[in-house]
Design a protein around this motif. Structure first.
Motif, PDB file in Angstrom:
ATOM      1  N   GLN A   1      40.511  37.214  49.862  1.00  0.00           N
ATOM      2  CA  GLN A   1      40.305  36.325  48.718  1.00  0.00           C
ATOM      3  C   GLN A   1      39.776  37.160  47.561  1.00  0.00           C
ATOM      4  O   GLN A   1      38.581  37.306  47.347  1.00  0.00           O
ATOM      5  CB  GLN A   1      39.319  35.219  49.067  1.00  0.00           C
ATOM      6  N   PHE A   2      40.699  37.721  46.789  1.00  0.00           N
ATOM      7  CA  PHE A   2      40.308  38.630  45.713  1.00  0.00           C
ATOM      8  C   PHE A   2      39.630  37.863  44.572  1.00  0.00           C
ATOM      9  O   PHE A   2      38.565  38.243  44.095  1.00  0.00           O
ATOM     10  CB  PHE A   2      41.537  39.390  45.207  1.00  0.00           C
ATOM     11  N   THR A   3      40.279  36.810  44.096  1.00  0.00           N
ATOM     12  CA  THR A   3      39.685  35.854  43.155  1.00  0.00           C
ATOM     13  C   THR A   3      40.259  34.489  43.515  1.00  0.00           C
ATOM     14  O   THR A   3      41.085  34.372  44.414  1.00  0.00           O
ATOM     15  CB  THR A   3      40.036  36.155  41.676  1.00  0.00           C
ATOM     16  N   ASN A   4      39.849  33.453  42.812  1.00  0.00           N
ATOM     17  CA  ASN A   4      40.487  32.143  42.979  1.00  0.00           C
ATOM     18  C   ASN A   4      40.461  31.431  41.628  1.00  0.00           C
ATOM     19  O   ASN A   4      39.718  30.482  41.405  1.00  0.00           O
ATOM     20  CB  ASN A   4      39.787  31.308  44.049  1.00  0.00           C
ATOM     21  N   LEU A   5      41.310  31.930  40.725  1.00  0.00           N
ATOM     22  CA  LEU A   5      41.311  31.508  39.331  1.00  0.00           C
ATOM     23  C   LEU A   5      42.713  31.100  38.891  1.00  0.00           C
ATOM     24  O   LEU A   5      43.705  31.489  39.499  1.00  0.00           O
ATOM     25  CB  LEU A   5      40.846  32.659  38.426  1.00  0.00           C
ATOM     26  N   GLY A   6      42.779  30.350  37.819  1.00  0.00           N
ATOM     27  CA  GLY A   6      44.045  30.185  37.131  1.00  0.00           C
ATOM     28  C   GLY A   6      44.429  31.521  36.526  1.00  0.00           C
ATOM     29  O   GLY A   6      43.563  32.285  36.078  1.00  0.00           O
ATOM     30  N   SER A   7      45.722  31.835  36.507  1.00  0.00           N
ATOM     31  CA  SER A   7      46.106  33.185  36.077  1.00  0.00           C
ATOM     32  C   SER A   7      45.805  33.455  34.615  1.00  0.00           C
ATOM     33  O   SER A   7      45.725  34.604  34.194  1.00  0.00           O
ATOM     34  CB  SER A   7      47.595  33.436  36.360  1.00  0.00           C
ATOM     35  N   ASN A   8      45.596  32.403  33.814  1.00  0.00           N
ATOM     36  CA  ASN A   8      45.222  32.627  32.421  1.00  0.00           C
ATOM     37  C   ASN A   8      43.761  33.060  32.281  1.00  0.00           C
ATOM     38  O   ASN A   8      43.304  33.378  31.185  1.00  0.00           O
ATOM     39  CB  ASN A   8      45.499  31.387  31.561  1.00  0.00           C
ATOM     40  N   ARG A   9      43.041  33.102  33.394  1.00  0.00           N
ATOM     41  CA  ARG A   9      41.660  33.601  33.387  1.00  0.00           C
ATOM     42  C   ARG A   9      41.563  35.015  33.954  1.00  0.00           C
ATOM     43  O   ARG A   9      40.467  35.596  33.999  1.00  0.00           O
ATOM     44  CB  ARG A   9      40.756  32.650  34.181  1.00  0.00           C
ATOM     45  N   LEU A  10      42.687  35.574  34.363  1.00  0.00           N
ATOM     46  CA  LEU A  10      42.683  36.965  34.805  1.00  0.00           C
ATOM     47  C   LEU A  10      42.595  37.885  33.594  1.00  0.00           C
ATOM     48  O   LEU A  10      42.818  37.473  32.463  1.00  0.00           O
ATOM     49  CB  LEU A  10      43.950  37.276  35.600  1.00  0.00           C
ATOM     50  N   ASN A  11      42.270  39.144  33.830  1.00  0.00           N
ATOM     51  CA  ASN A  11      42.262  40.142  32.766  1.00  0.00           C
ATOM     52  C   ASN A  11      42.660  41.487  33.369  1.00  0.00           C
ATOM     53  O   ASN A  11      42.752  41.636  34.593  1.00  0.00           O
ATOM     54  CB  ASN A  11      40.891  40.216  32.084  1.00  0.00           C
ATOM     55  N   THR A  12      42.906  42.472  32.512  1.00  0.00           N
ATOM     56  CA  THR A  12      43.402  43.747  33.010  1.00  0.00           C
ATOM     57  C   THR A  12      42.352  44.486  33.838  1.00  0.00           C
ATOM     58  O   THR A  12      42.708  45.302  34.692  1.00  0.00           O
ATOM     59  CB  THR A  12      43.878  44.648  31.856  1.00  0.00           C
ATOM     60  N   SER A  13      41.079  44.220  33.615  1.00  0.00           N
ATOM     61  CA  SER A  13      40.051  44.853  34.445  1.00  0.00           C
ATOM     62  C   SER A  13      40.152  44.373  35.889  1.00  0.00           C
ATOM     63  O   SER A  13      40.047  45.168  36.833  1.00  0.00           O
ATOM     64  CB  SER A  13      38.652  44.566  33.883  1.00  0.00           C
ATOM     65  N   LEU A  14      40.378  43.066  36.070  1.00  0.00           N
ATOM     66  CA  LEU A  14      40.563  42.530  37.420  1.00  0.00           C
ATOM     67  C   LEU A  14      41.847  43.070  38.052  1.00  0.00           C
ATOM     68  O   LEU A  14      41.859  43.447  39.226  1.00  0.00           O
ATOM     69  CB  LEU A  14      40.604  41.001  37.370  1.00  0.00           C
ATOM     70  N   VAL A  15      42.915  43.099  37.271  1.00  0.00           N
ATOM     71  CA  VAL A  15      44.192  43.574  37.811  1.00  0.00           C
ATOM     72  C   VAL A  15      44.123  45.066  38.128  1.00  0.00           C
ATOM     73  O   VAL A  15      44.750  45.541  39.083  1.00  0.00           O
ATOM     74  CB  VAL A  15      45.336  43.262  36.819  1.00  0.00           C
ATOM     75  N   LEU A  16      43.356  45.813  37.350  1.00  0.00           N
ATOM     76  CA  LEU A  16      43.125  47.231  37.623  1.00  0.00           C
ATOM     77  C   LEU A  16      42.488  47.396  39.002  1.00  0.00           C
ATOM     78  O   LEU A  16      42.913  48.230  39.821  1.00  0.00           O
ATOM     79  CB  LEU A  16      42.219  47.810  36.537  1.00  0.00           C
ATOM     80  N   GLU A  17      41.469  46.591  39.278  1.00  0.00           N
ATOM     81  CA  GLU A  17      40.786  46.658  40.577  1.00  0.00           C
ATOM     82  C   GLU A  17      41.710  46.189  41.693  1.00  0.00           C
ATOM     83  O   GLU A  17      41.707  46.756  42.798  1.00  0.00           O
ATOM     84  CB  GLU A  17      39.527  45.804  40.532  1.00  0.00           C
ATOM     85  N   LEU A  18      42.498  45.159  41.430  1.00  0.00           N
ATOM     86  CA  LEU A  18      43.454  44.670  42.420  1.00  0.00           C
ATOM     87  C   LEU A  18      44.437  45.758  42.803  1.00  0.00           C
ATOM     88  O   LEU A  18      44.727  45.977  43.987  1.00  0.00           O
ATOM     89  CB  LEU A  18      44.203  43.455  41.855  1.00  0.00           C
ATOM     90  N   SER A  19      44.962  46.464  41.816  1.00  0.00           N
ATOM     91  CA  SER A  19      45.915  47.544  42.076  1.00  0.00           C
ATOM     92  C   SER A  19      45.296  48.629  42.945  1.00  0.00           C
ATOM     93  O   SER A  19      45.940  49.138  43.880  1.00  0.00           O
ATOM     94  CB  SER A  19      46.400  48.130  40.755  1.00  0.00           C
ATOM     95  N   LYS A  20      44.065  49.002  42.666  1.00  0.00           N
ATOM     96  CA  LYS A  20      43.382  50.023  43.468  1.00  0.00           C
ATOM     97  C   LYS A  20      43.229  49.568  44.916  1.00  0.00           C
ATOM     98  O   LYS A  20      43.434  50.348  45.859  1.00  0.00           O
ATOM     99  CB  LYS A  20      42.011  50.336  42.872  1.00  0.00           C
ATOM    100  N   ASN A  21      42.875  48.294  45.104  1.00  0.00           N
ATOM    101  CA  ASN A  21      42.711  47.763  46.464  1.00  0.00           C
ATOM    102  C   ASN A  21      44.031  47.760  47.218  1.00  0.00           C
ATOM    103  O   ASN A  21      44.082  48.104  48.412  1.00  0.00           O
ATOM    104  CB  ASN A  21      42.142  46.348  46.406  1.00  0.00           C
ATOM    105  N   ILE A  22      45.097  47.368  46.534  1.00  0.00           N
ATOM    106  CA  ILE A  22      46.413  47.357  47.188  1.00  0.00           C
ATOM    107  C   ILE A  22      46.822  48.774  47.573  1.00  0.00           C
ATOM    108  O   ILE A  22      47.314  49.013  48.688  1.00  0.00           O
ATOM    109  CB  ILE A  22      47.461  46.713  46.266  1.00  0.00           C
ATOM    110  N   SER A  23      46.625  49.716  46.673  1.00  0.00           N
ATOM    111  CA  SER A  23      46.984  51.107  46.958  1.00  0.00           C
ATOM    112  C   SER A  23      46.227  51.620  48.171  1.00  0.00           C
ATOM    113  O   SER A  23      46.791  52.324  49.025  1.00  0.00           O
ATOM    114  CB  SER A  23      46.699  51.992  45.749  1.00  0.00           C
ATOM    115  N   ALA A  24      44.949  51.278  48.279  1.00  0.00           N
ATOM    116  CA  ALA A  24      44.152  51.708  49.427  1.00  0.00           C
ATOM    117  C   ALA A  24      44.670  51.085  50.711  1.00  0.00           C
ATOM    118  O   ALA A  24      44.743  51.752  51.760  1.00  0.00           O
ATOM    119  CB  ALA A  24      42.686  51.343  49.205  1.00  0.00           C
ATOM    120  N   SER A  25      45.049  49.818  50.654  1.00  0.00           N
ATOM    121  CA  SER A  25      45.580  49.147  51.847  1.00  0.00           C
ATOM    122  C   SER A  25      46.896  49.776  52.295  1.00  0.00           C
ATOM    123  O   SER A  25      47.114  50.014  53.493  1.00  0.00           O
ATOM    124  CB  SER A  25      45.802  47.653  51.567  1.00  0.00           C
TER     125      SER A  25
END
Length: 354
Positions: free
Chosen positions: A77-101
């Motif tokens: 459960q990375f976040t639980n938001l409407g996508s209009n509340r996401l930002n590039t800082s969150l997506v940056l962290e998401l990308s790093k987590n996916i790469s690690a996985s």
């Protein structure tokens, strides 16, 4: 003796079944919220008045028991938001987590559930920043979980089927909705309401689902022309980039204000037609480019390309976005600026061939 034989057969069947289940590939699902996790209090016919991000990742998976026949799944459960509340800082962290996985032998691929409003931006970002042959499949829904004929459960099952399928490897990030498979590089949202909203208008789909949900690809694996990889492992924030929409009577002073008073390090113009705008913008655009602030011209139309013209997009007044729409051009400009701050020539090179 007969009872003993029956017991032995049942035991053998259980062992075979357990072994088969153990051999299923493992997928990690990163849930970020969105309509696919949304709920409405207005009844099953309500498809627009609902709250996004109300259902957990595990609840989404539990609602589709057929997934257990396809893959072992670990839910994050990375976040639980409407996508209009996401930002590039969150997506940056998401990308790093996916790469690690995906760097681990544990997972065959990753699925990301996200709201459809900014799904294409998240998907494009992941396509440029996750460097793995393993599939990264982005999925969402146009109807909340409480709606009659909610599309989320089938979309999620198909996303996981696509993730574990060998033919999905080495294609970059993929978008799966409404029985279709698209390239994250090209796919965009084309309608605010309908189920068939995600399309690559000029480039087309990569595949569909047949025979009970198996992915069928129309082409062998390939990567989009001009696609680049950006190493974001050392980044924690991206440079600020603003998008300005071109329209009749727009004041060219807005170009200067977004830099001097809003802190933008780059600008994307959602231009008219082939990336055009009022000629009164030219002095400001040329001045910003000369100061090391890249100005990228895209188009506000739904499809098409922006090329180098006599004034706009000629490398002096602006950088042409080619096939990229304004939101995707913004993502690429942010990543290019993070890699080459204030180097307009290097930033322009990142847009060549896209």
């Amino acid at each position: 003796m007969a009872k003993l034989l029956v017991a032995l057969c049942l035991g053998l069947l259980t062992l075979v079944t357990a072994t088969a289940a153990d051999e299923l590939p493992r997928v990690v699902v990163y849930a970020t919220g969105g309509t696919i996790a949304g709920k409405s209090n207005g009844g099953s016919s309500e498809t627009t008045k609902y709250s996004a991000g109300q259902v957990t990742a595990q609840q989404l998976l539990d609602a589709v028991p057929e997934i257990a026949n396809v893959s072992h799944v670990d839910a994050v459960q990375f976040t639980n938001l409407g996508s209009n509340r996401l930002n590039t800082s969150l997506v940056l962290e998401l990308s790093k987590n996916i790469s690690a996985s995906l760097a681990s032998d544990k997972y065959a691929g990753a699925v990301v559930t996200v709201g459809t409003d900014t799904l294409e931006e998240v998907a494009y970002f992941l396509d440029l920043t996750v460097d793995s042959p393993k599939p990264v499949v982005i999925v969402g829904a146009m109807r909340p979980t409480t709606a009659l004929s909610a599309d989320g459960p089938m979309n999620l099952l198909q996303a996981i089927r696509a993730t574990v399928h060998p033919s999905s490897r080495s294609r970059g990030a993929l978008v799966v909705l409404n029985d279709r498979i698209g390239s994250a590089y090209y796919t965009t949202k084309t309608n605010s309401r309908t189920l068939d909203t995600f399309k690559a208008i000029e480039q087309g789909y990569l595949g569909t689902f047949v025979d009970g949900g198996e992915p069928l690809y129309y082409f062998t694996p390939s990567r989009p022309t001009g696609r680049r990889f950006f190493n974001i492992s050392a980044l924690h924030i991206l440079p600020k980039v603003d998008i300005l929409y071109s329209y009749l009577d727009m004041d060219p002073m807005l170009l200067r204000l977004t830099v001097e008073h809003n802190g933008a390090k780059g600008i994307v113009i959602a231009g008219e037609g082939d990336g055009e705008a009022d000629r009164t913008w030219l002095p400001e655009m040329v001045g910003l480019m000369a100061r090391g602030v890249p100005v990228v011209t895209s188009t506000r139309t739904a499809a098409g390309t922006v090329g180098a013209g006599l004034n706009f997009g000629n490398g002096t007044a602006s950088i042409p976005a080619s096939t990229l729409n304004p939101p995707k051009a913004k993502i690429l400009l942010q990543l290019a600026l993070a890699q080459h701050p204030s180097d307009v020539s290097a930033v322009a090179s990142a847009f060549k061939g896209v």
